[in-house]
Design an enzyme around this catalytic site. Structure first.
Site, PDB file in Angstrom:
ATOM      1  N   THR A 152      30.078  21.112  25.336  1.00  0.00           N
ATOM      2  CA  THR A 152      31.073  21.132  24.263  1.00  0.00           C
ATOM      3  C   THR A 152      32.315  21.873  24.782  1.00  0.00           C
ATOM      4  O   THR A 152      33.181  21.262  25.394  1.00  0.00           O
ATOM      5  CB  THR A 152      30.520  21.772  22.977  1.00  0.00           C
ATOM      6  OG1 THR A 152      29.913  23.037  23.288  1.00  0.00           O
ATOM      7  CG2 THR A 152      29.488  20.873  22.331  1.00  0.00           C
ATOM      8  N   THR A 189      24.450  29.521  21.115  1.00  0.00           N
ATOM      9  CA  THR A 189      24.796  28.106  20.933  1.00  0.00           C
ATOM     10  C   THR A 189      24.593  27.462  22.252  1.00  0.00           C
ATOM     11  O   THR A 189      25.525  27.263  23.008  1.00  0.00           O
ATOM     12  CB  THR A 189      26.239  27.876  20.527  1.00  0.00           C
ATOM     13  OG1 THR A 189      26.424  28.495  19.307  1.00  0.00           O
ATOM     14  CG2 THR A 189      26.481  26.403  20.268  1.00  0.00           C
ATOM     15  N   THR A 400      40.801  23.097  13.968  1.00  0.00           N
ATOM     16  CA  THR A 400      42.135  22.710  13.517  1.00  0.00           C
ATOM     17  C   THR A 400      43.090  22.546  14.673  1.00  0.00           C
ATOM     18  O   THR A 400      44.230  22.144  14.484  1.00  0.00           O
ATOM     19  CB  THR A 400      42.693  23.774  12.552  1.00  0.00           C
ATOM     20  OG1 THR A 400      42.675  25.053  13.199  1.00  0.00           O
ATOM     21  CG2 THR A 400      41.888  23.833  11.279  1.00  0.00           C
TER      22      THR A 400
END
Length: 400
Positions: A152, A189, A400
């Site tokens: 990621t 994560t 965002t």
């Protein structure tokens, strides 16, 4: 950072990674498949966050197992906090893979990583699974693609391997991992698949994996935030042959421990925005649990992390973190070295060259905090990173 790409797969494993359009960047790899040609003993260790992804729920119910065949992983979407639809999608992923391999869906494990709270674009995954299955290969290049497909915010793919001899039989342990932030045991994560061609029972696979995870993935932290998706899976397919006696078992455990520790350290080296990698050694405690608690408390201290960012040998922050870790000890039993320089000895400060220690922190990416907190025999090594303005920027703009 350069990672060697000539890492072998254990016998009987094939892997692949493809782009199926989950990620917004066109052509970016986002779907990986790890397959054993024969049934495997399988075990898994998962996040302890009570809010966790549908893939964690599905995979947790399927291990330990004796007949696992595959692990399918998508990146770009964690399929977490997605309710019944999320569960249906995770199970459907395993069903589609099982159809490609000709096995039961219960023999397929599933992981997802990425943004929380968005439904999977399932039509893209459904189209991608036949593609990734068609590209399965037992090659190092395919392993690199699979490792890249689970990334990621990682800046490099993460691989590790060890080879040992069991009698006259060569046994290989190879692992892949992803992770760069939201790292805080247990676990982080992070996802990892570790494969071996050794012959193990499901019970032994489970025990060996937990031993390795406790000394690696559960000993890393970036900001202390426990993720919804953490998963480490171990697959053992017995393709190498040979019998496991106690000596061979010890050697294999060491190989698992080393592969897991190397992967865990690669995660910390890729920590978002990090300027420094911090190794924390804590010794002299009565139990490993006490040593772990102190190490984790120091690692998670924002004041310790920012001091390292600024190359400030502010030892008071470290010593005070030891004091609030919840471990019973005496202040006069604490001794601290920073980058091999003695700063605090048996409860009292000592004279040292502050400018020289600061320079050593500024000039080196590696920082070593060495704490002795008594005369006990238990110790822990823990890895973390500093906390920079770049980390704040990256994580303030994540969606965002």
């Amino acid at each position: 950072m350069t990672v060697t790409d000539q890492i072998p797969l254990p016998r009987g494993f094939r892997v692949a990674g493809v782009a199926c359009g989950i990620k917004s960047d066109p052509g970016k790899l986002d779907l990986a498949l790890f397959v054993s040609e024969t049934p495997c003993a399988a075990a898994g260790v998962f996040t302890q966050n009570l809010v966790h992804g549908a893939p964690v729920k599905v995979s947790r119910e399927r291990v330990p197992a004796a007949t696992a065949r595959a692990v399918v992983i998508n990146s770009g979407n964690s399929n977490a906090c997605t309710g019944e639809r999320g569960m249906d999608d995770a199970e459907r992923m395993t069903e589609l893979v099982a159809a490609e391999l000709g096995c039961e869906s219960q023999s397929v494990l599933v992981c997802s990583t990425g943004v929380i709270g968005h439904f999977l674009p399932f039509e893209k995954i459904a189209a991608g699974i036949p593609q990734v299955a068609a590209q399965l290969q037992p090659e190092s290049a395919s392993l690199v693609q699979a490792a890249q497909a689970i990334m990621t915010t990682d800046t490099f793919h993460k691989l590790a391997t060890r080879t040992i001899m069991v009698g006259e039989t060569e046994v290989t342990v190879t692992g892949v991992a992803k992770g760069a932030a939201m790292i805080g045991p247990n676990m982080a994560t992070m996802l990892s698949v570790i494969m071996t061609d050794a012959a193990l029972s499901p019970e032994t696979t489970d025990a060996m994996l937990r031993h390795a995870v406790d000394r690696s993935f559960n000993c890393i932290s970036v900001e202390g935030h426990t993720s919804t998706s953490d998963t480490v899976i171990l697959l053992a397919n017995a393709a190498a042959g040979g019998a496991m006696d106690e000596t061979a078992g010890d050697a294999l455990q060491q190989a698992f421990d080393e592969v897991a520790a190397e992967l865990a350290q690669l995660i910390i080296r890729d920590a978002e925005g990090a300027d420094h990698i911090i190794t924390i050694d804590v010794a002299g405690l009565a139990t490993r649990e006490d040593a772990f608690r102190i190490a984790k408390t120091v690692a998670d201290s924002v004041l310790v992390k920012t001091a390292v960012t600024g190359a400030d040998p502010n030892w008071g922050r470290i010593v005070s973190a030891v004091g609030y870790a919840g471990v019973t000890l005496r202040e006069e039993d604490i001794t601290l070295r920073l980058n091999d320089t003695l700063l605090y000895e048996q409860g009292s400060p000592v004279s040292y060259d502050e400018a020289a220690v600061s320079q050593s922190m500024r000039d080196n990416r590696e920082v070593h905090i060495d704490l002795i907190c008594g005369s006990g025999e238990s110790a822990v090594r823990y890895w973390t990173s500093d906390l920079t303005a770049e980390y704040v920027r990256l994580n303030s703009e994540y969606t965002t």
